[in-house]
Design a protein around this motif. Sequence first.
Motif, PDB file in Angstrom:
ATOM      1  N   GLU A   7       0.804  -1.217   0.000  1.00  0.00           N
ATOM      2  CA  GLU A   7       0.000   0.000   0.000  1.00  0.00           C
ATOM      3  C   GLU A   7       0.841   1.272   0.000  1.00  0.00           C
ATOM      4  N   LYS A   8       2.105   1.177   0.388  1.00  0.00           N
ATOM      5  CA  LYS A   8       2.893   2.393   0.642  1.00  0.00           C
ATOM      6  C   LYS A   8       4.149   2.512  -0.214  1.00  0.00           C
ATOM      7  N   GLU A   9       4.130   2.088  -1.424  1.00  0.00           N
ATOM      8  CA  GLU A   9       5.259   2.271  -2.351  1.00  0.00           C
ATOM      9  C   GLU A   9       6.523   1.534  -1.915  1.00  0.00           C
ATOM     10  N   GLY A  10       6.342   0.458  -1.203  1.00  0.00           N
ATOM     11  CA  GLY A  10       7.454  -0.435  -0.901  1.00  0.00           C
ATOM     12  C   GLY A  10       8.575   0.162  -0.077  1.00  0.00           C
ATOM     13  N   LEU A  11       9.799  -0.243  -0.424  1.00  0.00           N
ATOM     14  CA  LEU A  11      10.969   0.161   0.348  1.00  0.00           C
ATOM     15  C   LEU A  11      11.208   1.667   0.305  1.00  0.00           C
ATOM     16  N   GLN A  12      10.839   2.307  -0.786  1.00  0.00           N
ATOM     17  CA  GLN A  12      11.024   3.751  -0.891  1.00  0.00           C
ATOM     18  C   GLN A  12      10.249   4.479   0.197  1.00  0.00           C
ATOM     19  N   PHE A  13       9.051   3.984   0.481  1.00  0.00           N
ATOM     20  CA  PHE A  13       8.263   4.588   1.559  1.00  0.00           C
ATOM     21  C   PHE A  13       8.974   4.434   2.896  1.00  0.00           C
ATOM     22  N   LEU A  14       9.486   3.252   3.168  1.00  0.00           N
ATOM     23  CA  LEU A  14      10.187   3.034   4.438  1.00  0.00           C
ATOM     24  C   LEU A  14      11.406   3.936   4.557  1.00  0.00           C
ATOM     25  N   ALA A  15      12.084   4.157   3.434  1.00  0.00           N
ATOM     26  CA  ALA A  15      13.279   4.995   3.452  1.00  0.00           C
ATOM     27  C   ALA A  15      12.953   6.457   3.725  1.00  0.00           C
ATOM     28  N   ASP A  16      11.794   6.908   3.247  1.00  0.00           N
ATOM     29  CA  ASP A  16      11.458   8.332   3.326  1.00  0.00           C
ATOM     30  C   ASP A  16      10.481   8.691   4.444  1.00  0.00           C
ATOM     31  N   ALA A  17       9.735   7.721   4.953  1.00  0.00           N
ATOM     32  CA  ALA A  17       8.631   8.009   5.877  1.00  0.00           C
ATOM     33  C   ALA A  17       9.121   8.585   7.191  1.00  0.00           C
ATOM     34  N   ALA A  18       8.371   9.559   7.681  1.00  0.00           N
ATOM     35  CA  ALA A  18       8.624  10.097   9.010  1.00  0.00           C
ATOM     36  C   ALA A  18       8.043   9.147  10.044  1.00  0.00           C
ATOM     37  N   LEU A  19       8.499   9.269  11.259  1.00  0.00           N
ATOM     38  CA  LEU A  19       8.006   8.403  12.328  1.00  0.00           C
ATOM     39  C   LEU A  19       6.485   8.502  12.456  1.00  0.00           C
ATOM     40  N   GLU A  20       5.963   9.711  12.317  1.00  0.00           N
ATOM     41  CA  GLU A  20       4.522   9.922  12.456  1.00  0.00           C
ATOM     42  C   GLU A  20       3.741   9.190  11.370  1.00  0.00           C
ATOM     43  N   GLU A  21       4.300   9.118  10.162  1.00  0.00           N
ATOM     44  CA  GLU A  21       3.625   8.399   9.073  1.00  0.00           C
ATOM     45  C   GLU A  21       3.543   6.912   9.375  1.00  0.00           C
ATOM     46  N   LEU A  22       4.587   6.372   9.943  1.00  0.00           N
ATOM     47  CA  LEU A  22       4.587   4.951  10.277  1.00  0.00           C
ATOM     48  C   LEU A  22       3.599   4.647  11.398  1.00  0.00           C
ATOM     49  N   VAL A  23       3.571   5.523  12.391  1.00  0.00           N
ATOM     50  CA  VAL A  23       2.642   5.329  13.505  1.00  0.00           C
ATOM     51  C   VAL A  23       1.199   5.376  13.012  1.00  0.00           C
ATOM     52  N   GLY A  24       0.951   6.143  11.958  1.00  0.00           N
ATOM     53  CA  GLY A  24      -0.402   6.288  11.425  1.00  0.00           C
ATOM     54  C   GLY A  24      -0.917   5.079  10.670  1.00  0.00           C
ATOM     55  N   ILE A  25      -0.053   4.103  10.391  1.00  0.00           N
ATOM     56  CA  ILE A  25      -0.483   2.894   9.700  1.00  0.00           C
ATOM     57  C   ILE A  25      -1.183   1.976  10.694  1.00  0.00           C
ATOM     58  N   GLN A  26      -2.335   1.472  10.311  1.00  0.00           N
ATOM     59  CA  GLN A  26      -3.078   0.566  11.187  1.00  0.00           C
ATOM     60  C   GLN A  26      -2.231  -0.671  11.513  1.00  0.00           C
ATOM     61  N   GLY A  27      -2.091  -0.951  12.792  1.00  0.00           N
ATOM     62  CA  GLY A  27      -1.321  -2.106  13.228  1.00  0.00           C
ATOM     63  C   GLY A  27       0.121  -1.775  13.583  1.00  0.00           C
ATOM     64  N   VAL A  28       0.538  -0.534  13.295  1.00  0.00           N
ATOM     65  CA  VAL A  28       1.910  -0.104  13.609  1.00  0.00           C
ATOM     66  C   VAL A  28       1.845   0.961  14.707  1.00  0.00           C
ATOM     67  N   GLY A  29       2.244   0.604  15.875  1.00  0.00           N
ATOM     68  CA  GLY A  29       2.283   1.570  16.968  1.00  0.00           C
ATOM     69  C   GLY A  29       3.640   2.253  17.031  1.00  0.00           C
ATOM     70  N   LEU A  30       3.844   2.977  18.110  1.00  0.00           N
ATOM     71  CA  LEU A  30       5.093   3.727  18.260  1.00  0.00           C
ATOM     72  C   LEU A  30       6.311   2.805  18.335  1.00  0.00           C
ATOM     73  N   ALA A  31       6.173   1.691  19.050  1.00  0.00           N
ATOM     74  CA  ALA A  31       7.310   0.772  19.212  1.00  0.00           C
ATOM     75  C   ALA A  31       7.736   0.180  17.865  1.00  0.00           C
ATOM     76  N   LYS A  32       6.778  -0.291  17.082  1.00  0.00           N
ATOM     77  CA  LYS A  32       7.099  -0.858  15.767  1.00  0.00           C
ATOM     78  C   LYS A  32       7.660   0.199  14.829  1.00  0.00           C
ATOM     79  N   ALA A  33       7.073   1.404  14.863  1.00  0.00           N
ATOM     80  CA  ALA A  33       7.556   2.488  14.012  1.00  0.00           C
ATOM     81  C   ALA A  33       8.998   2.842  14.354  1.00  0.00           C
ATOM     82  N   ALA A  34       9.318   2.868  15.654  1.00  0.00           N
ATOM     83  CA  ALA A  34      10.683   3.191  16.079  1.00  0.00           C
ATOM     84  C   ALA A  34      11.667   2.116  15.615  1.00  0.00           C
ATOM     85  N   GLN A  35      11.247   0.850  15.667  1.00  0.00           N
ATOM     86  CA  GLN A  35      12.108  -0.238  15.203  1.00  0.00           C
ATOM     87  C   GLN A  35      12.399  -0.123  13.712  1.00  0.00           C
TER      88      GLN A  35
END
Length: 228
Positions: free
Chosen positions: A57-85
């Motif tokens: 859903e999020k453009e693959g690895l490029q999204f992970l490389a560019d995403a801010a912490l807040e964007e990761l936290v906003g994904i359903q199923g991804v909390g702060l701990a997972k986003a930080a990892q």
Amino acid sequence: MEYRLTIKEMPEELRPRERMLKAGPHSLSNSELLAILLRTGSRKESALDLASRILKEKEGLQFLADAALEELVGIQGVGLAKAAQIKAAVELGKRLAAYKGEQRFTVESPASAANLLMDEMRFLDREHFRAILLNTKNHVLGTETISIGSLNSSIVHPRELFKQAIKKSAAALILAHNHPSGDPTPSREDVEVTKRLLEAGKIIGIEILDHLVIGNGIYVSFKERGLI
């Protein structure tokens, strides 16, 4: 409600972590690697399902490389701990990609090798026998103290010298010892020990390029004197 297998319920040969341990990380897909970082999923999906959804859903690895912490936290199923990892892993990957390695000292001549050791060895009150360990490009892998002798002699055994060289995967060695008297003129014993070590090196396949005798601000190179 549709039931989904958790990773723990999967056959062992299908679990990402077990597959990585057996076949190496290169054998895993992007989803499987991300699932290992996430560790757990949710009631609705496993960690592997969550990883697959994020990448789809999020453009693959490029999204992970560019995403801010807040964007990761906003994904359903991804909390702060997972986003930080995830962010920590991505940042570490970026640093590894930019890492050029330590600039290693290169031995270009007997003088450069002597300069590497002179300040440290010129004032020693006992004979120290050391080895400069080199790779195939004459980059210094390290220096090792092989033995410490008396005021006027050092004892070195080929076993101790080459044990350290093999341990560090050295391709060649430069031997060095100091004369506490300050006079670097090689003794008969120095010449005999060097010949014995040269022969051992030929058998083992590790070349001895030189033997330096360190005095007080001056040195003698066996190579320059034609003794090697």
